[in-house]
Design an enzyme around this catalytic site. Structure first.
Site, PDB file in Angstrom:
ATOM      1  N   THR A   1       0.826  -1.207   0.000  1.00 24.15           N
ATOM      2  CA  THR A   1       0.000   0.000   0.000  1.00 24.15           C
ATOM      3  C   THR A   1       0.862   1.259   0.000  1.00 24.15           C
ATOM      4  O   THR A   1       2.005   1.225   0.479  1.00 24.15           O
ATOM      5  CB  THR A   1      -0.894  -0.022   1.259  1.00 24.15           C
ATOM      6  OG1 THR A   1      -1.417   1.282   1.493  1.00 24.15           O
ATOM      7  CG2 THR A   1      -0.111  -0.410   2.516  1.00 24.15           C
ATOM      8  N   ASP A   2       0.295   2.362  -0.477  1.00 22.33           N
ATOM      9  CA  ASP A   2       1.026   3.637  -0.401  1.00 22.33           C
ATOM     10  C   ASP A   2       1.087   4.152   1.036  1.00 22.33           C
ATOM     11  O   ASP A   2       1.807   5.109   1.321  1.00 22.33           O
ATOM     12  CB  ASP A   2       0.392   4.684  -1.329  1.00 22.33           C
ATOM     13  CG  ASP A   2      -1.053   5.010  -1.001  1.00 22.33           C
ATOM     14  OD1 ASP A   2      -1.645   4.342  -0.137  1.00 22.33           O
ATOM     15  OD2 ASP A   2      -1.605   5.942  -1.629  1.00 22.33           O
ATOM     16  N   GLU A   3       0.318   3.526   1.951  1.00 20.55           N
ATOM     17  CA  GLU A   3       0.315   4.017   3.334  1.00 20.55           C
ATOM     18  C   GLU A   3       1.660   3.802   4.028  1.00 20.55           C
ATOM     19  O   GLU A   3       1.912   4.378   5.076  1.00 20.55           O
ATOM     20  CB  GLU A   3      -0.822   3.362   4.127  1.00 20.55           C
ATOM     21  CG  GLU A   3      -2.169   3.710   3.537  1.00 20.55           C
ATOM     22  CD  GLU A   3      -3.336   3.261   4.391  1.00 20.55           C
ATOM     23  OE1 GLU A   3      -3.202   3.229   5.622  1.00 20.55           O
ATOM     24  OE2 GLU A   3      -4.382   2.937   3.808  1.00 20.55           O
TER      25      GLU A   3
ATOM     26  N   TYR B   1      -1.422  -0.845  11.143  1.00 21.13           N
ATOM     27  CA  TYR B   1      -1.615  -1.462   9.815  1.00 21.13           C
ATOM     28  C   TYR B   1      -0.462  -1.108   8.884  1.00 21.13           C
ATOM     29  O   TYR B   1       0.226  -1.984   8.345  1.00 21.13           O
ATOM     30  CB  TYR B   1      -2.951  -1.015   9.197  1.00 21.13           C
ATOM     31  CG  TYR B   1      -3.045  -1.289   7.709  1.00 21.13           C
ATOM     32  CD1 TYR B   1      -2.997  -2.591   7.215  1.00 21.13           C
ATOM     33  CD2 TYR B   1      -3.156  -0.237   6.783  1.00 21.13           C
ATOM     34  CE1 TYR B   1      -3.057  -2.834   5.839  1.00 21.13           C
ATOM     35  CE2 TYR B   1      -3.215  -0.487   5.423  1.00 21.13           C
ATOM     36  CZ  TYR B   1      -3.162  -1.786   4.951  1.00 21.13           C
ATOM     37  OH  TYR B   1      -3.216  -2.037   3.604  1.00 21.13           O
TER      38      TYR B   1
ATOM     39  N   LYS C   1       2.619  -3.370   7.154  1.00 24.69           N
ATOM     40  CA  LYS C   1       2.801  -3.491   5.702  1.00 24.69           C
ATOM     41  C   LYS C   1       4.207  -3.023   5.319  1.00 24.69           C
ATOM     42  O   LYS C   1       4.873  -3.629   4.476  1.00 24.69           O
ATOM     43  CB  LYS C   1       1.744  -2.674   4.944  1.00 24.69           C
ATOM     44  CG  LYS C   1       0.329  -3.208   5.027  1.00 24.69           C
ATOM     45  CD  LYS C   1       0.151  -4.598   4.453  1.00 24.69           C
ATOM     46  CE  LYS C   1       0.318  -4.658   2.956  1.00 24.69           C
ATOM     47  NZ  LYS C   1      -0.017  -6.024   2.433  1.00 24.69           N
TER      48      LYS C   1
HETATM   49  N1  LIG Z   1      -8.004  -1.859  -0.045  1.00 21.06           N
HETATM   50  C1  LIG Z   1      -7.111  -0.993  -0.521  1.00 21.06           C
HETATM   51  O1  LIG Z   1      -7.470   0.127  -0.859  1.00 21.06           O
HETATM   52  C2  LIG Z   1      -5.656  -1.386  -0.659  1.00 21.06           C
HETATM   53  C3  LIG Z   1      -4.780  -0.489  -1.282  1.00 21.06           C
HETATM   54  C4  LIG Z   1      -3.449  -0.881  -1.472  1.00 21.06           C
HETATM   55  C5  LIG Z   1      -3.019  -2.116  -1.048  1.00 21.06           C
HETATM   56  N2  LIG Z   1      -3.892  -2.953  -0.428  1.00 21.06           N
HETATM   57  C6  LIG Z   1      -3.393  -4.276  -0.022  1.00 21.06           C
HETATM   58  O2  LIG Z   1      -4.073  -5.237  -0.815  1.00 21.06           O
HETATM   59  C7  LIG Z   1      -4.227  -6.449  -0.082  1.00 21.06           C
HETATM   60  C8  LIG Z   1      -5.678  -6.872  -0.070  1.00 21.06           C
HETATM   61  O3  LIG Z   1      -6.465  -5.806   0.480  1.00 21.06           O
HETATM   62  P1  LIG Z   1      -8.050  -5.931   0.549  1.00 21.06           P
HETATM   63  O4  LIG Z   1      -8.579  -4.556   0.658  1.00 21.06           O
HETATM   64  O5  LIG Z   1      -8.527  -6.825  -0.526  1.00 21.06           O
HETATM   65  O6  LIG Z   1      -8.208  -6.661   1.950  1.00 21.06           O
HETATM   66  P2  LIG Z   1      -9.427  -7.525   2.527  1.00 21.06           P
HETATM   67  O7  LIG Z   1      -9.394  -7.292   4.000  1.00 21.06           O
HETATM   68  O8  LIG Z   1     -10.683  -7.257   1.763  1.00 21.06           O
HETATM   69  O9  LIG Z   1      -8.998  -9.040   2.212  1.00 21.06           O
HETATM   70  C9  LIG Z   1      -7.974  -9.696   2.892  1.00 21.06           C
HETATM   71  C10 LIG Z   1      -8.121 -11.180   2.631  1.00 21.06           C
HETATM   72  O10 LIG Z   1      -7.021 -11.846   3.268  1.00 21.06           O
HETATM   73  C11 LIG Z   1      -7.530 -12.968   3.987  1.00 21.06           C
HETATM   74  N3  LIG Z   1      -6.629 -13.230   5.117  1.00 21.06           N
HETATM   75  C12 LIG Z   1      -6.423 -12.454   6.217  1.00 21.06           C
HETATM   76  N4  LIG Z   1      -5.534 -13.031   7.040  1.00 21.06           N
HETATM   77  C13 LIG Z   1      -5.138 -14.183   6.430  1.00 21.06           C
HETATM   78  C14 LIG Z   1      -4.210 -15.220   6.770  1.00 21.06           C
HETATM   79  N5  LIG Z   1      -3.522 -15.164   7.919  1.00 21.06           N
HETATM   80  N6  LIG Z   1      -4.047 -16.236   5.912  1.00 21.06           N
HETATM   81  C15 LIG Z   1      -4.751 -16.305   4.740  1.00 21.06           C
HETATM   82  N7  LIG Z   1      -5.653 -15.367   4.380  1.00 21.06           N
HETATM   83  C16 LIG Z   1      -5.834 -14.325   5.210  1.00 21.06           C
HETATM   84  C17 LIG Z   1      -8.927 -12.549   4.418  1.00 21.06           C
HETATM   85  O11 LIG Z   1      -9.747 -13.683   4.722  1.00 21.06           O
HETATM   86  C18 LIG Z   1      -9.402 -11.777   3.205  1.00 21.06           C
HETATM   87  O12 LIG Z   1     -10.005 -12.634   2.256  1.00 21.06           O
HETATM   88  C19 LIG Z   1      -3.651  -6.181   1.310  1.00 21.06           C
HETATM   89  O13 LIG Z   1      -2.336  -6.679   1.341  1.00 21.06           O
HETATM   90  C20 LIG Z   1      -3.652  -4.662   1.410  1.00 21.06           C
HETATM   91  O14 LIG Z   1      -2.616  -4.213   2.260  1.00 21.06           O
HETATM   92  C21 LIG Z   1      -5.188  -2.623  -0.226  1.00 21.06           C
END
Ligand SMILES: NC(=O)c1ccc[n+]([C@@H]2O[C@H](COP(=O)([O-])OP(=O)(O)OC[C@H]3O[C@@H](n4cnc5c(N)ncnc54)[C@H](O)[C@@H]3O)[C@@H](O)[C@H]2O)c1
Length: 332
Positions: free
Chosen positions: A121-123, A148, A152
């Site tokens: 993430t950009d965070e 969080y 990351k």
């Molecule tokens: N949502 C955003 O805007 C955003 C932006 C940039 C990066 N990201 C990154 O993208 C990725 C996905 O984000 P998201 O928004 O889809 O998150 P989300 O919370 O919707 O999904 C996370 C998924 O990971 C699974 N999970 C959690 N812990 C686990 C474990 N120990 N083992 C296996 N599975 C596990 C959960 O069941 C879920 O299906 C993350 O790494 C996040 O940091 C998200």
């Protein structure tokens, strides 16, 4: 690349990527997901059974991870605890999944000499002042603010160390805030959309001046696929679509698209340490790898997303009451 293992593929962005890859390539996909409160198998419905498999499990479960890595040639690591507010209330699961989970996967990538892409993430870069015209680049120093974003950031540094120390064939991408269908209603945009759909008033943290750089989840998926196909091992790529909007503008747009008055919302107490502004410079991805986003019109993408939540109440309704009860207990 032909046999992909996607961790966290039952979450918001991971499931979008799985749909995207199966629709646009001949690869097979296995999802490894623990199905925490954030994972939802309904987000993976309708996929071709001969090219898709689901495994329920934890990315920190080393024997399971080892077994799965032996059967695949590429891993894309989305699994994470992903919600800032939860990380303030209870940081521990963030350390377990984001740090120990990533470490477990990296050790398996090292053993099996497998191509690894880490989603971040950009965070990790902290925030920018509202009046600062600069944007994050791959050279911006890490300065995370929350449990969080610090986990990351730590996971990104683990990936870099495993590339340098052990020759793991990894790339990293840091993306800005995603929106689109299948996002959990705890997150800002779906929370406001579903509040309005239920006839309630949206809730805006503080004065709503915080700026996020929005990108549609489909564009995140196309960028990740581009990095898998063309990215240079050891590199980091920032993913963004020039979608800067402050939270107040987003809430007002949601209300307007749904036919309500633009000022029909409540202010709630701000998140502690709330980052002011994120903005991504994705020049490297665009010039070196030739990627372009498709959703350049945020308002149109938001209208599509609102239509999806209106048409899919069965997907989000089971999460909504528990999520709002949790926010209410935090005064939000
Ligand atoms: N949502 C955003 O805007 C955003 C932006 C940039 C990066 N990201 C990154 O993208 C990725 C996905 O984000 P998201 O928004 O889809 O998150 P989300 O919370 O919707 O999904 C996370 C998924 O990971 C699974 N999970 C959690 N812990 C686990 C474990 N120990 N083992 C296996 N599975 C596990 C959960 O069941 C879920 O299906 C993350 O790494 C996040 O940091 C998200």
């Amino acid at each position: 690349m032909s046999r992909l293992l996607v961790t966290g593929g039952a979450g918001f962005i991971g499931s979008n990527f799985v749909h995207y890859v199966l629709a646009n390539t001949d690869n097979t996909v296995t999802v490894l997901d623990k199905l925490t409160y954030a994972g939802n198998l309904a987000s993976l419905e309708g996929l071709p059974a001969d090219r898709f498999r689901f495994v329920r499990g934890d990315v920190a479960d080393a024997p399971l991870v080892d077994e799965l890595f032996a059967e695949h040639d590429t891993v894309v690591h989305y699994a994470a605890e992903s919600h800032n507010d939860n990380s303030l209330a209870n940081p521990r699961p963030f350390l377990d999944t984001n740090l120990i989970g990533t470490y477990t996967l990296l050790e398996a990538a090292r053993t099996h000499d497998i191509r690894f892409h880490h989603i971040s993430t950009d965070e990790v870069y902290g925030d920018l002042e509202l009046d600062d015209p600069s944007k994050f680049t791959e050279q911006t120093p890490y300065n995370p603010s929350s449990p969080y974003s610090s986990t990351k950031a730590g996971s990104d540094l683990l990936v870099r160390a495993w590339v340098r120390s052990f020759g793991v064939k990894a790339t990293i991408s840091n993306c800005s805030n995603n929106y689109g269908p299948y996002q959990h209603v705890e997150k800002f945009i779906p929370r406001q959309i579903t509040n309005v759909l239920r006839g309630e008033r949206p809730k805006l943290y503080g004065r709503g001046e915080n700026v996020r750089d929005w990108i549609h989840a489909n564009d995140h998926s196309s960028a990740v696929l581009t990095i898998l196909e063309k990215g240079r091992i050891g590199e980091t790529y920032l993913i963004g679509a020039d979608g800067e909007k402050n939270n107040k503008e987003v809430v007002e747009l949601i209300l307007t698209i749904l036919g309500r008055s633009a000022d029909d919302y409540d202010h709630v107490v701000d998140r502690p340490g709330h980052d002011l502004r994120y903005a991504i410079d994705s020049t490297r991805l665009r010039t070196e790898l030739g990627w372009q986003p498709e959703f350049s019109d945020f308002e149109a993408g938001l209208a599509d997303t609102i239509a999806w939540y209106r048409d899919n109440e069965g997907w989000w309704a089971p999460q909504k009451d528990a999520t709002e009860a949790k926010y209410a207990a935090q005064g939000q």
